[in-house]
Design a protein around this motif. Structure first.
Motif, PDB file in Angstrom:
ATOM      1  N   TYR A   1       0.867  -1.178   0.000  1.00 48.72           N
ATOM      2  CA  TYR A   1       0.000   0.000   0.000  1.00 48.72           C
ATOM      3  C   TYR A   1       0.906   1.232   0.000  1.00 48.72           C
ATOM      4  N   LEU A   2       0.958   1.927  -1.142  1.00 46.97           N
ATOM      5  CA  LEU A   2       1.862   3.059  -1.294  1.00 46.97           C
ATOM      6  C   LEU A   2       1.078   4.365  -1.406  1.00 46.97           C
TER       7      LEU A   2
ATOM      8  N   SER B   1       3.132  11.744  -4.586  1.00 50.29           N
ATOM      9  CA  SER B   1       3.270  12.069  -3.170  1.00 50.29           C
ATOM     10  C   SER B   1       4.754  12.124  -2.796  1.00 50.29           C
ATOM     11  N   PRO B   2       5.177  13.101  -1.975  1.00 55.26           N
ATOM     12  CA  PRO B   2       6.577  13.152  -1.540  1.00 55.26           C
ATOM     13  C   PRO B   2       6.969  11.981  -0.650  1.00 55.26           C
ATOM     14  N   ASP B   3       5.986  11.234  -0.149  1.00 56.27           N
ATOM     15  CA  ASP B   3       6.266  10.085   0.715  1.00 56.27           C
ATOM     16  C   ASP B   3       6.405   8.774  -0.060  1.00 56.27           C
ATOM     17  N   ARG B   4       6.070   8.774  -1.328  1.00 52.43           N
ATOM     18  CA  ARG B   4       5.935   7.503  -2.052  1.00 52.43           C
ATOM     19  C   ARG B   4       7.250   6.716  -2.106  1.00 52.43           C
ATOM     20  N   ASP B   5       8.366   7.338  -2.478  1.00 52.81           N
ATOM     21  CA  ASP B   5       9.631   6.612  -2.580  1.00 52.81           C
ATOM     22  C   ASP B   5      10.062   6.055  -1.226  1.00 52.81           C
ATOM     23  N   ALA B   6       9.962   6.876  -0.182  1.00 49.46           N
ATOM     24  CA  ALA B   6      10.394   6.434   1.150  1.00 49.46           C
ATOM     25  C   ALA B   6       9.553   5.266   1.638  1.00 49.46           C
ATOM     26  N   VAL B   7       8.237   5.344   1.459  1.00 47.93           N
ATOM     27  CA  VAL B   7       7.356   4.275   1.898  1.00 47.93           C
ATOM     28  C   VAL B   7       7.619   3.006   1.091  1.00 47.93           C
TER      29      VAL B   7
END
Length: 232
Positions: A204-205, A210-216
């Motif tokens: 679940y990404l 989203s700026p969080d997508r790569d980190a998540v």
């Protein structure tokens, strides 16, 4: 416009700029993360070798080399796990080197409560210089421990701390001693996760852009790649 009125308008603008992110975060927290994220199943693909099989999770591709071993003595034992990762993100390749383990106490042939678990990942390639992940044993409630082993951890990425904890996302209500999944949060708001139930993991990404997508994505892939002693 009078100076007093101008100062009042400026003060209101500052207050609004501070309150708006908090209101947005509260609104996000009220919506289940599964309704705010993109659900993507793990796909297999050809990797560099038999021992480095490839994978694809949406736009994220790469390979993973996963290993585990154990040392057993009459009174104690210890499990070890390690992983080498290559995760190709839109920004380039992120490499990961992970390792850790967990001890067990054996008394009269019975294995008692596991000792502290530790599992850490270091990242290279296009990963930020501060990038790093750590996972450890968590206490959890009695019901949570009956449902699945408890773990908690964090990932640092570009100065932001993402947290994770074991959580059932789907599938059967009890894992039979296995870790069933993880939820990932930022600033107390759930932003993603990985469901380890079923035939293949489901990720679940955060939405594209989203700026969080790569980190998540990196965090979730690292959690999936951990050959948890409880899942052997």
């Amino acid at each position: 416009m009078s100076p007093a009125l101008s100062r009042g308008i400026a003060a209101c603008a500052i207050v609004f700029s501070l309150v708006q992110p908090l209101a947005a975060a509260a609104q996000d927290a009220a919506v289940p993360f599964r309704d705010r994220t993109e659900r993507i199943g793990l796909s297999g693909r050809r990797g560099p070798s038999l021992f480095r099989p490839g994978f694809a999770i949406g736009e994220y591709t790469g390979w993973a080399s996963l290993r585990d071993s154990a040392v057993s003595l009459p009174w104690q034992s210890r499990d070890f796990a390690s992983a080498d990762l290559s995760i190709v993100t839109p920004a380039g390749e992120v490499t990961g080197n992970c390792g850790g383990g967990q001890g067990h106490r054996n008394i009269l042939g019975i294995t008692f409560d596991r000792e502290a678990l530790s599992y850490d990942c270091e990242y290279g390639g296009v990963a930020p210089a501060d990038a790093g992940m750590g996972l450890a044993l968590a206490r959890g409630s009695i019901m949570a421990r009956l449902q699945q082993p408890q773990r908690a951890g964090s990932l640092t990425w570009q100065g932001v701390e993402y947290r994770t904890e074991t959580r059932r996302i789907g599938g059967l209500p009890f894992g039979g001693g296995r870790v069933m999944g993880y939820v990932i949060s930022r600033d107390g708001v759930e932003v993603g996760g990985v469901d380890l139930n079923g035939m293949r993991p489901t990720f679940y990404l955060p939405p594209a852009g989203s700026p969080d997508r790569d980190a998540v994505a990196v965090f979730a892939i690292s959690l999936w790649a951990f050959r948890d002693p409880a899942n052997r």
